[in-house]
Scaffold this active site. Structure first.
Site, PDB file in Angstrom:
ATOM      1  N   HIS A   1     -35.411  -1.702  38.295  1.00 24.50           N
ATOM      2  CA  HIS A   1     -34.032  -1.478  37.873  1.00 24.50           C
ATOM      3  C   HIS A   1     -33.892  -1.348  36.361  1.00 24.50           C
ATOM      4  CE1 HIS A   1     -33.289  -2.320  41.994  1.00 24.50           C
ATOM      5  NE2 HIS A   1     -31.994  -2.588  41.886  1.00 24.50           N
TER       6      HIS A   1
ATOM      7  N   ASN B   1     -26.693  -8.737  38.752  1.00 25.02           N
ATOM      8  CA  ASN B   1     -25.599  -8.294  39.606  1.00 25.02           C
ATOM      9  C   ASN B   1     -24.229  -8.720  39.070  1.00 25.02           C
ATOM     10  OD1 ASN B   1     -24.686  -6.947  41.820  1.00 25.02           O
ATOM     11  ND2 ASN B   1     -25.720  -8.241  43.312  1.00 25.02           N
TER      12      ASN B   1
ATOM     13  N   ARG C   1      10.364   6.642  12.999  1.00 23.70           N
ATOM     14  CA  ARG C   1      11.403   5.864  13.667  1.00 23.70           C
ATOM     15  C   ARG C   1      10.894   5.176  14.931  1.00 23.70           C
ATOM     16  NH1 ARG C   1      15.881   8.956  16.619  1.00 23.70           N
ATOM     17  NH2 ARG C   1      15.029  10.612  15.317  1.00 23.70           N
TER      18      ARG C   1
ATOM     19  N   TYR D   1     -29.653 -11.794  52.858  1.00 25.04           N
ATOM     20  CA  TYR D   1     -29.683 -10.751  51.824  1.00 25.04           C
ATOM     21  C   TYR D   1     -29.978 -11.351  50.454  1.00 25.04           C
ATOM     22  CZ  TYR D   1     -28.431  -6.986  48.669  1.00 25.04           C
ATOM     23  OH  TYR D   1     -28.477  -6.041  47.683  1.00 25.04           O
TER      24      TYR D   1
ATOM     25  N   GLY E   1     -29.936  -3.275  48.429  1.00 26.10           N
ATOM     26  CA  GLY E   1     -29.202  -2.024  48.570  1.00 26.10           C
ATOM     27  C   GLY E   1     -29.460  -1.387  49.917  1.00 26.10           C
TER      28      GLY E   1
END
Length: 516
Positions: A86, A199, A287, A56, A63
């Protein structure tokens, strides 16, 4: 090493280095260890690329398209294509400091030797940063899973000499022209390199690091303004006693109470005038300031732990392991960062809310214990700070909207392969807006509280020495004190710059000592 140079090694980086590169333009150098690690990892990737088995990111698509094996002659095109396709961002340009942080953090991961990128690609990344070239990155495009894909793709596009970038002169030009003008050769991406440049969680992490730095200044500033408001309202500092906070030992609460007590040391206004307008206790917004400010401080501390862990991480998919394996993983998922970005937005919104309530109390003659309506010079003829509080209220209202978590949402992508995403980039973008708003909100309280203290001084009451130091510095910065109505917007803008620039903290610390 020159103080303006950041050396990138193999073991991550620090928040200080990120800010130096992103905001101060520090130069970047690769360590010898990083260059060696890059070369060793690249040998592993090259060996895998020569084998017939698909790996891969090296010899497959991406993807949902990862099932296709890519032949050697198409792999350079594959890496170019992933960057081009992309780089699909839309909307306004992202700020220069965010893009520089994004690029630097990606370079940090590349230099870990876990991505398989060649040394010359990493050197080009450093060269682009050092040349002051900033890729044009757009607001929309990241889902915060598989990393900040679109933003990082626009940065990688610049390394290839494509797309647009901003030069050191602030002018946007074609990236190829800018690289040529600075003697930088565009990279020719090889196996895995396009994927490795895209990535990571670098955008959301960079924004987290910068938000933490800004919020630390704002939380200390808010302790100071809370103390000034308590003083202006003739409140009691007894609630700040260390023994009261020791029995509820949240560290942030104790730190905020100690800060406030040191600011109020020597005040002639606190705790001495309640017989004039009997009060058993001050209002919650006065306070409980240490409890609210302190809870935010503890949130910052946790977010800082997450940021430090991420700064020490190598986020990529697949990763090159020391034993030579290249393995797919899910470390690019932005959930850890997204959660704390949302958490900070919630804490910041609550700090803004309690700050505005004190301001409103200072302006209301029925609750301010003797101050004029709206701190006006001649109420009725003058409106004083009435509309300054409106502006503050509008900012608080937006802060509440920005506190809605982005990370609670997810939307599937990539044909349901990437079916759960973090939305961390969106969480970071809205946090940046929230931080800006918080600075303005604290500035309005400072503006009102200092005016109120000066009005008390005119009544013959003696403020704390730290309060006087804050007022003197604020006036020297061009922010005017009590008087007839005038154009308020410039004063408020100057007060905002004074707070966010750390000048309020710097003004009081010579009196109080270093504040937490």
């Amino acid at each position: 090493m020159d103080m303006h140079t950041v050396v990138v090694g193999t073991s991550g980086t620090t928040a200080e280095d990120v800010i130096a590169v992103a905001r101060a333009g520090a130069r970047v150098e690769l360590s010898a260890a990083a260059v060696s690690a890059l070369a060793a990892a690249r040998e592993i990737v090259d060996a895998l690329a020569a084998k017939p088995e698909p790996v891969y990111g090296v010899s497959t698509g991406f993807g949902a398209l990862a099932t296709r094996h890519i032949s050697p002659e198409l792999r350079a095109q594959l890496q170019r294509n992933i960057v081009r396709s992309h780089a699909a961002g839309m909307g306004p340009r992202v700020e220069r400091e965010v893009v520089r942080a994004l690029m630097f953090l990606r370079l940090k991961t590349v230099c870990s030797g876990r991505t398989g990128v060649r040394p010359e690609v990493a050197q080009t990344m450093a060269d682009v940063l050092n040349a002051g070239i900033t890729p044009v990155v757009h607001e929309y495009g990241s889902l915060g899973c598989s990393g900040d894909l679109a933003p990082l793709s626009h940065c990688a596009l610049t390394l290839m000499g494509e797309g647009d970038a901003e030069g050191p002169d602030g002018v946007v030009r074609p990236a190829g022209e800018l690289l040529a003008a600075h003697g930088i050769t565009p990279v020719e991406l090889r196996e895995k390199e396009g994927l490795a440049l895209l990535n990571g969680t670098d955008g959301m992490l960079g924004m987290l690091v910068m938000a933490l730095a800004d919020l630390r200044t704002l939380y200390t500033s808010a302790d100071i303004t809370a103390a000034l408001s308590l003083e202006a309202l003739l409140g009691t500092d007894k609630v700040l006693a260390p023994e009261l906070h020791a029995i509820r030992p949240h560290p942030g609460q104790g730190a905020s109470a100690a800060n406030m007590l040191r600011v109020l040391a020597g005040s002639g206004l606190t705790g001495h005038h309640q017989d004039d307008a009997p009060r058993v206790q001050d209002a919650y917004s006065v306070r409980c300031a240490p409890q609210v400010n302190g809870a935010g401080r503890d949130t910052l501390a946790y977010a800082g732990i997450v940021a430090d862990r991420e700064l020490a991480s190598a986020v990529d998919n697949p990763v090159v392991l020391p034993d030579g394996r290249v393995e797919s993983n899910g470390n690019f998922h932005g959930a850890p960062v997204a959660y704390v970005l949302d958490f900070l937005a919630i804490a910041a919104a609550d700090l803004g809310s309690i700050t505005e309530r004190r301001t409103d109390r200072l302006l209301d003659k029925n609750r301010s214990h003797g101050l004029p309506p709206f701190l006006a010079d001649d109420a009725g003829v003058d409106s004083g700070l009435m509309i300054a509080q409106y502006t503050q209220a509008a900012l608080v209202s937006e802060m509440k909207r920005l506190a809605v978590p982005a990370s609670a949402d997810s939307i599937p992508s990539s044909a349901m392969q990437e079916d759960h995403v973090s939305m961390g980039w969106s969480a970071a973008r809205k946090l940046r807006t929230a931080v800006e708003n918080l600075g303005r909100i604290v500035a309005v309280e400072l503006y009102a509280a200092t005016r109120a203290i000066e009005l008390r001084a005119a009544q013959g009451l003696s403020p704390a020495p730290a309060s006087l130091a804050a007022i003197e510095a604020l006036r020297a910065a061009g922010v005017e004190g009590p008087g007839p109505d005038r154009f308020l917007s410039p004063d408020l803008a100057a007060a905002d710059a004074f707070v966010r620039g750390g000048k309020l903290v710097a003004a009081v610390e010579p009196v109080t000592g270093t504040l937490a």
